[in-house]
Structure formats: C-alpha cells, structure tokens
Write an enzyme that holds these catalytic residues in place. Structure first.
Site, PDB file in Angstrom:
ATOM      1  N   GLU A 284       0.666  -1.071  -0.205  1.00 58.75           N
ATOM      2  CA  GLU A 284      -0.203  -0.057   0.318  1.00 58.75           C
ATOM      3  C   GLU A 284       1.026   1.297   0.294  1.00 58.75           C
ATOM      4  O   GLU A 284       0.365   2.361  -0.692  1.00 58.75           O
ATOM      5  CB  GLU A 284      -0.649  -0.131   1.281  1.00 58.75           C
ATOM      6  N   GLU A 287       1.119   1.924  -3.427  1.00 61.41           N
ATOM      7  CA  GLU A 287       0.423   2.059  -4.319  1.00 61.41           C
ATOM      8  C   GLU A 287       0.393   3.705  -3.694  1.00 61.41           C
ATOM      9  O   GLU A 287       0.324   4.443  -5.120  1.00 61.41           O
ATOM     10  CB  GLU A 287      -0.516   1.665  -3.869  1.00 61.41           C
ATOM     11  N   CYS A 304      -8.601  -2.279   4.118  1.00 59.60           N
ATOM     12  CA  CYS A 304      -8.151  -3.321   5.019  1.00 59.60           C
ATOM     13  C   CYS A 304      -9.333  -3.865   6.012  1.00 59.60           C
ATOM     14  O   CYS A 304      -9.662  -4.868   5.818  1.00 59.60           O
ATOM     15  CB  CYS A 304      -7.650  -3.251   6.151  1.00 59.60           C
ATOM     16  N   SER A 324      -7.326   1.331  -1.690  1.00 62.09           N
ATOM     17  CA  SER A 324      -6.245   0.994  -2.341  1.00 62.09           C
ATOM     18  C   SER A 324      -6.923  -0.762  -3.109  1.00 62.09           C
ATOM     19  O   SER A 324      -7.739  -1.499  -2.663  1.00 62.09           O
ATOM     20  CB  SER A 324      -5.663   1.193  -1.263  1.00 62.09           C
ATOM     21  N   LYS A 363     -15.026  -9.919   8.240  1.00 60.60           N
ATOM     22  CA  LYS A 363     -14.034 -10.749   8.075  1.00 60.60           C
ATOM     23  C   LYS A 363     -14.650 -12.779   7.362  1.00 60.60           C
ATOM     24  O   LYS A 363     -14.048 -12.788   6.201  1.00 60.60           O
ATOM     25  CB  LYS A 363     -12.741 -11.392   8.570  1.00 60.60           C
ATOM     26  N   GLU A 366     -15.504 -11.599   4.057  1.00 58.75           N
ATOM     27  CA  GLU A 366     -15.055 -11.311   2.922  1.00 58.75           C
ATOM     28  C   GLU A 366     -14.006 -12.093   2.294  1.00 58.75           C
ATOM     29  O   GLU A 366     -14.172 -13.015   1.881  1.00 58.75           O
ATOM     30  CB  GLU A 366     -13.502 -10.158   4.219  1.00 58.75           C
ATOM     31  N   GLU A 371     -14.489 -12.758  -4.884  1.00 64.98           N
ATOM     32  CA  GLU A 371     -13.086 -12.196  -5.881  1.00 64.98           C
ATOM     33  C   GLU A 371     -11.905 -13.261  -4.951  1.00 64.98           C
ATOM     34  O   GLU A 371     -10.740 -13.092  -5.660  1.00 64.98           O
ATOM     35  CB  GLU A 371     -12.345 -11.231  -5.358  1.00 64.98           C
ATOM     36  N   CYS A 508     -10.025  -2.024  14.406  1.00 67.24           N
ATOM     37  CA  CYS A 508     -10.507  -3.872  14.572  1.00 67.24           C
ATOM     38  C   CYS A 508     -11.299  -3.874  16.550  1.00 67.24           C
ATOM     39  O   CYS A 508     -11.508  -4.926  16.343  1.00 67.24           O
ATOM     40  CB  CYS A 508      -9.504  -4.772  14.315  1.00 67.24           C
TER      41      CYS A 508
END
Lengths: 676, 185
Positions: A284, A287, A304, A324, A363, A366, A371, A508
């Site tokens: 990142e 980037e 994230c 990102s 999560k 996710e 993907e 988190c």
C-alpha cells in the site's frame, strides 16, 4: 455571586450528594456515583430511547421516571431503589421473559446475556405470564450474523446502532404492538439487503438475538482430520482482548498463551496476521507513493476493512478507483500461504486448511467473496472470531492462566510493531507513514511514533511532513463518519492523500467478534495494549521486517510487481443494496419483448434517468408498442461513473439519452417488426 | 362518487385482446403518478407518510418494488420505509379487491351483532380472517374498530359507500348486487 457560580450544582441521590458535571441524564449521574442502574436500551453513544423501562428512579415531586430520559437539575432529589421500583423492574423483566425463547444453556450469549444477568440480579424466580408468541424462523442467510427473532427483547439497540453509528439502517422495527419485530426490509434475509456485516448490532445486542455465525464445528472437523494440515493466522486485535474472558484486564497482551492454546487445540502452525499487515504496508505504501507522484486517484482509501469495502461498493461507487487495490491482511495472508506453504510444509495444496482468528464478523463475509476464490479454493477456509476461539479454548479443557507462553511459527509469524498497531484506528495510517517517511526522505526514521494520527475522535485530520513533502491524512472510524467524509471527498470539499476507514468504533479492537465487554473503556484499553506491544517489539517499521524482505527476494519479486499484483491485489465492483429489486414498470406477456431496463438508482436519477424512463413509457404508449416492449426500473448496473445507464436487452448504454435508447430499441425490434 | 379504480391486470389480462395494452398504459400512468407525488413533496423524507398515502391511492396497495423505489428516492433505508408501511393499519402491502368491504366491529356495532354479518360475508365469498381477498381480486373483507357512525350500527362500508343497520341478509344482498353488476359489465 462569584462564589455561587464556582460551585457546581448538585443532586441528592439516595440521600447522598452528587455533583452534576455535564451528565446528560440521571442514569449517567447514577453510574458516576457507582450505582448500577439496570437498562437494556441505554448506550452512551446512541440516542436516548427510553423503551425498556428498567432504569426507573423516584424523583421527589415527580414520581417514578426513567432515568435515561430525565435531565439532571440542581437540587433534584431522587431514590434509585424503592419497593415500588424493584417491583416494577421485576415485572418488566418477567414480561420480557414471558415471550423469550428460554433456551439459555444452548444460547451463545449465555453468561454474557444482559437479560439473564438482570433476571438474576432482580431476583426473578418465576414467570407468571402465559407465553403467547409464535416461533419465528432463524435467519442464517448471512455468513457473518445469525438472527434469532425469538430472543429479541425489542430494545432497539441494534436498530439505532445500524442507523446512527453506521448510517446504514439495514434492520428496523416493523409491524405493530404484539406483532412488532426487528427485521430487514420486507422481512428479507439479512444476506440480501444492504447489511455490511460489521456486526455492531451484534456487539450491542443485550441477548442472543444477534450473534456471530459460528464456524467452530467446521474447524474442529478439519483439525480432527489427520490428512489436513491446519494453519492459523491471528489478527493483531485478538491478542489484546482474548484474555478478558480469562480474567485479564482489557488490553493485557495474552499473545504467548493464546499461541500455546492454539497449538494445544491441534493447529499445526500458528502464524500472525501482523506479518501480512507488514506486507500490506509495503504494497500500500508503494501504491500511495506512486499515486502521489502521478497525482492520480487521490486520496487513497484503505481497503483493510471488509465492512467499509462493501459499504463503499454500495454507496460510493464513484470512489472505488480510489480504494487501495491491496487485499486486506487476512486475504494477503491467505494468498501467500496458499502459494508458499504447500512447498515449505510439504503438504498437498488441497490438504492445507487456513483458519483466521479475527476480531471481526465481516471477515467471515470477506473470506467468502468470489474475488478471493481461486479454482474454487478460498484464500481462507474458515474465520473464527475471538469469541469463538475462547469457546474452543474452553471446550478443549485448557486452563488458560496455567499455559506456558509460546511464540508464533516462522516465517509468517514474524512481524514488526507496525503490523501490530493495525488493530487500532489510526494504526494503518501510522504504519504506512513509517514506511513512506523513509522512502521519501531516504533517511532512517528515528522517531517512529506519529501521535497526530492517534486518538479516539471519529474523524481525525493531520498533515504530516515527510522531509520536503507533506501528506494530508484523514482517519475515520464508524461508518456514519466515513459517509460524511467520503461525501466531502466525492463532492470536492475535502482534499487528502490518505484516508483510513475502519467500520467499527475504535477500529478492529472494537470489532463485533471481540469478547462482550461491559466496560465502556475496553476499546481504548485494547488499543493502548497494541501500542504498548509496538513499543516493546524490537522492530517498528514494516520495511525492516527481514522475513518480508526474504519473501520478496525468494518468492514475490518487486513490491507492486506482476506476481505481487496477482497474489496481493484485488478489485472492487459497485453492488446493489437490495438484491432482486427490479421494478417492472411495464410488463409484457409476449415471449420475446425488447427489454428496456432503466437505472433509477440515485446516481442515474440525478443524471436524468427518470426523464428517459418517462419518455420511453410515453413513446410506447403513443406508438402502441405494448407487449413488444417491456420496461423495467433497476437499481444499479454497477456503472455509476457513466450514469445514466440504460440496458436494451443485454446491451448496456452508457451516458444514455432518450434518442440513444430508442435507436437501440428500434434496432433490437427490427427483425420482429419487419413482417408488419 | 368517483369512478371505481381500474381493474388489476390479473383480471384484464385474460378479458380481452386489447387488455395488455390497457394494463400497460395503466401501469405507466401509476408510475408517472408515483414520480409526480415524489417530486411534489420534493423527495422529502419527512413527507414519507403523505407520499405513501397518495401512492397507495393509485396502486390500491404498496407493492414492494414501489416501496424500494420510494425509499431510494427520498434517501431512507428500505427497512425504515417498510417499518412505516407495516406500522399503520391504513397501509397495505397486499393487493386488495376492487371492492373493499369494511365491517365495523367497534363496541356499538359489536353489541348490535356485527359478528354474524362478518360470518355471513366471509361465508358468501369463501374468505377467512387470514384470506381476506377473493382470488378474482373483486372483494376484500376486513373489520375496522369504529367508523364513527355508531348511530347506524352495525355498519358496512363498501369502498366509499356507507350502509347502516345491516343484517347478514342485507349485507350478502349487497355483495350479490355487485356480482350481478360485474357480470353484466
């Protein structure tokens, strides 16, 4: 006079004097005086609701009132416990229990349930009322959250959390009186509406009506399977909360004993998600510097947090290019582990099972995103929350305090402090700044702590000097804050280089998978624990992590290079808030009508899609094309940048006009029309 | 009295060859009305209830897709709009019949024997407390908790027409009359 203004106003609580110090209501005042007033529906960060009728106090001259809705006034006198109040509270709890699904021993909320706790504290020993409710089906559609309406006490905490703190409103009260319930729109399954899986509703639910979906059984099954090699990755925020259930204070690091517990349960390797966080910093960071050099796609939004990612896909499709492209640390770990571990551990790829331990319910969602599946194999097989790991520790009969601390396995368990602070709001930004500062100045960074990006405020802004250059950063947590900031960025009213977004208040550490805490300061304590862990770690900068360097040299090549890109980066697509919500404006009974779908979502509406829709409908009517043309309103073609969007049969028309649409309709209907 | 609302497509679709065109035009008109209502209230979320009232007037109920459209247009979550639509007895999410028969079961009507009238109406139309609309979408039978016409108890209201001092026989006769009229039409 002057003396008087200096004196703070006081009230008399149970005969004791208590000063009013800006408390907003009598309930806060009582808490300050260390009086534990029972309540379901009061949360200091949510609006006052006054629904549960438990926080009653008897105010002199006013009678029994709810303390949460009563503003303190100088000279007020009230009692917090009288025979009348105790009886009223008891009846209120008894009435709730009458319609409650009393499956307490099998409820995941058992022992942390507020209803259970209050029934015990208030001495409710029997329920004299007849059960009248019907049994509602349990909603297990979501990969993250299980919704059991039979345990709901209608306190509305989840509704206000979702609406006020997260600005989503995926669930709300519906129906009335005895029929009243909290449901997603139209009573649909949670998985088909705009829920982003953050689970903050779960975090505030006082009962077991909303709980994290458990994957414990699947994990045990893989551990018990001798063919499988089961590896764990543990997120940074887990280690500072895991011990709470075993008597440690929030924030106290339980890392070593937690690793020991995982090994004793049967995990073959125990790795650290902080390692992948270090990797995220490098990718990142590159980037960011690349985008700053070219001036393109700024600000870069962090990616994230999976709840934020889904949120932006639903509400800010025009900002998706700014996200990102880095996978989250969880998924970076998954990809990398799948790539290197079969060779390193000598295990067949299909026998490698990757389990994440996360503070987070999103999560779980996710890990199931398409993907992150390659050849039908997900990057991560199972996601456990901190709570589930605690349950497994108990089930394995491990005496946590007596465990000898152990260390993570190498190489995917070696991290720097930068990877650890990821678990707190502001941590990702700070970790990236530590990288960018050295990269930009070319000099070693000695002062690694960026205190300007730390803190608890919902939206924080700072300009950080990196040598000659400076980076404008913004840090938000809570999705309502994220929405406010993203709108300003989208509309050009705010300019940053980096925006860090965490869906959960505090980041988190405040995730919905963390142990249920009655201590409002727990989140801050856990964050403090992470910063302490950073300070006591030898390395503080991700670029100093020797295992990360080795990873690039041996496996990945250049940061941001082709293989790094393939393994560690992803893409996003705008998505509908509610699935299956097409709106047939003009149906056709014919077999093959020309189908015109006009997007009536917000973006396309603003760009004039409704005018096109009206014109198409008028055209159909004046030219008697009923039946030959079917007209639908739809809620997103995932192409909001080119609004308004219209599809004619399967052909998408970007930046559509009525003329363009009719041209396509005529073309599509030509063969059918020619005989006439 | 205002004209009866147009028949829903379920009936007209099989009635005549030109029917689909009419149903299509009807739907277009309803959708345009929906947009017109939203615009007139400036898509103000505070005006959700009057918006829903007017939309229900043209659709005769609140279809799910229309509620999602309204929610998106006024910037409210669909769950909130659904909550409002299910809270008020006035709103309905199920299509109602062309003739909505409301039988008063308030105190005055109840003591003047409204229950036998309800039984008779439901018996005549094969309806129950849960099945309130006939499959041909012609009739809906529901009870209300006072129409404010206690002097005429027991009272039946069919769409906008008030019929006082009903008996099971006279109530069923009203239904028969409508059936005859509809068959002739």
């Amino acid at each position: 006079m002057e003396q008087k203004t200096d004196q703070k106003p006081t009230v008399l609580v149970d005969g004791r004097e208590v000063t009013i110090d800006g408390e907003r209501n009598l309930l806060e005042l009582c808490r300050k005086a260390n009086i534990d007033i029972p309540t379901f529906c009061y949360h200091s960060n949510l609006s006052v609701y006054g629904a549960c009728r438990l926080c009653l106090v008897d105010v002199k001259g006013r009678g029994v009132v709810t303390s949460c809705t009563t503003i303190p006034e100088a000279g007020m006198e009230f009692k917090t416990t009288t025979g009348e109040i105790r009886e009223m509270r008891k009846i209120a709890v008894e009435l709730l229990l009458a319609n409650h699904d009393m499956d307490c021993p099998t409820c995941p909320k058992s022992t942390t349930c507020k209803l259970q706790d209050l029934a015990r504290k208030l001495g409710v020993r029997e329920v004299r009322f007849r059960k009248t409710n019907r049994v509602e089906p349990i909603d297990r559609s979501s990969p993250s959250i299980e919704r059991n309406p039979n345990r709901c006490v209608l306190c509305g905490d989840c509704v206000r959390m979702c609406d006020e703190v997260q600005s989503i409103g995926a669930i709300d009260f519906a129906y009335r009186g005895s029929e009243c319930s909290v449901v997603p729109a139209f009573g649909k399954d949670l998985n088909t509406v705009e829920c982003v899986h953050c689970g903050q509703c779960v975090a505030v639910c006082p009962t077991g009506a909303l709980t994290p979906r458990s994957e414990i059984d699947a994990v045990w099954a893989d551990i018990d399977n001798p063919k499988k090699v089961v590896v764990a990755q543990v997120a940074p925020a887990v280690r500072v909360a895991f011990g709470e259930q075993f008597g440690l204070a929030p924030g106290a690091a339980a890392t070593g004993r937690m690793v020991a517990a995982l090994r004793r349960m049967g995990f073959d390797q125990v790795y650290d998600t902080s390692f992948a966080a270090d990797l995220t910093v490098i990718e990142e960071g590159h980037e960011l510097l690349g985008r700053m050099a070219s001036g393109e796609k700024l600000p870069i939004f962090t990616s994230c947090c999976p709840a934020w990612v889904k949120f932006s896909e639903q509400y800010f499709p025009e900002l998706l290019p700014n996200l990102s492209s880095c996978k989250s640390p969880q998924e970076m770990f998954g990809s990398l582990a799948r790539y290197i571990l079969p060779k390193q551990l000598g295990v067949a790829p299909e026998d490698l099972v990757i389990v994440s331990i996360m503070p987070c319910t999103a999560k779980k969602f996710e890990a199931k995103r398409p993907e992150f599946q390659h050849d039908n194999i997900p990057g991560v097989d199972h996601v456990l929350t901190t709570q589930e790991l605690i349950t497994m520790t108990d089930a394995a009969g491990l005496n946590f305090p007596s465990l000898e601390p152990e260390s993570f396995d190498m190489p995917l368990g070696f991290k720097t402090g930068a990877g650890v602070i990821f678990g707190s709001s502001g941590g990702v930004t700070e970790a990236v700044l530590r990288f960018a500062a050295e990269k930009v100045t070319g000099k070693p960074l000695t002062q690694v702590e960026f205190h300007e990006v730390r803190g608890n405020e919902g939206i924080r802004e700072a300009t950080v000097a990196l040598g000659e250059a400076s980076v404008r950063v913004a840090i938000v947590h809570g999705l309502a804050n994220a929405r406010a900031l993203a709108e300003r960025v989208r509309d050009g009213h705010a300019h940053y280089d980096v925006v860090e977004v965490m869906a959960c208040p505090g980041g988190c550490v405040g995730g919905a998978g963390q142990p249920v805490s009655n201590d409002p300061g727990a989140r801050a304590q856990r964050a403090k624990g992470l910063y302490e862990a950073d300070r006591t770690t030898d390395l503080h900068k991700s670029q100093d992590n020797p295992m990360i360097r080795e990873m690039y040299e041996t496996w990945l090549g250049e940061p941001g290079g082709p293989l790094a890109h393939e393994l560690l980066h992803t893409h996003y697509a705008s998505r509908k808030r509610i699935t299956d919500s097409d709106f047939t404006v003009l149906p056709s009974a014919e077999k093959r009508p020309v189908c015109v779908s006009v997007c009536v979502g917000t973006n396309c509406y603003l760009k004039g899609s409704q005018e096109i829709l009206s014109k198409v409908l008028n055209h159909v009517e004046t030219n008697h094309l009923h039946g030959a043309v079917e007209v639908k309103g739809t809620f997103c073609f995932e192409n909001c940048g080119q609004a308004p969007n219209v599809a004619v049969n399967n052909q998408l028309i970007e930046s559509a006009t009525f003329e363009k649409v009719m041209e396509a309709v005529n073309e599509a209907s030509c063969p059918a029309k020619s005989p006439a | 009295m205002n004209t009866a609302p147009a028949a829903p497509e379920a009936i007209t679709a099989t009635a005549a060859p030109s029917a689909p065109a009419e149903a299509g035009a009807e739907r277009t008109r309803k959708f345009e009305k929906c947009v017109e209502v939203l615009n007139r209230y400036h898509r103000n979320p505070a005006k959700l209830i009057p918006i829903l009232q007017e939309i229900q007037e043209s659709y005769r109920y609140l279809p799910e897709e229309v509620l999602v459209f309204v929610a998106t247009s006024v910037g409210l979550p669909p769950a909130r709009v659904f909550g409002v639509a299910t809270f008020y007895a006035h709103f309905t999410l199920k299509p109602k019949g062309k003739y909505v028969i409301r039988l008063c079961d308030g105190t005055a009507c109840h003591v003047r024997a409204s229950q036998p009238i309800l039984d008779a109406l439901r018996g005549r139309l094969s309806l129950t407390a849960t099945e309130q609309t006939t499959p041909d979408m012609l009739f809906t039978v529901e009870t209300v908790s006072c129409l404010g016409a206690c002097g005429l108890a027991p009272v039946v209201v069919i769409n906008e027409d008030v019929h006082g001092q009903m008996t099971p026989e006279t109530a069923v006769a009203l239904v028969d009359e409508i059936c005859t009229k509809e068959q002739g039409a």
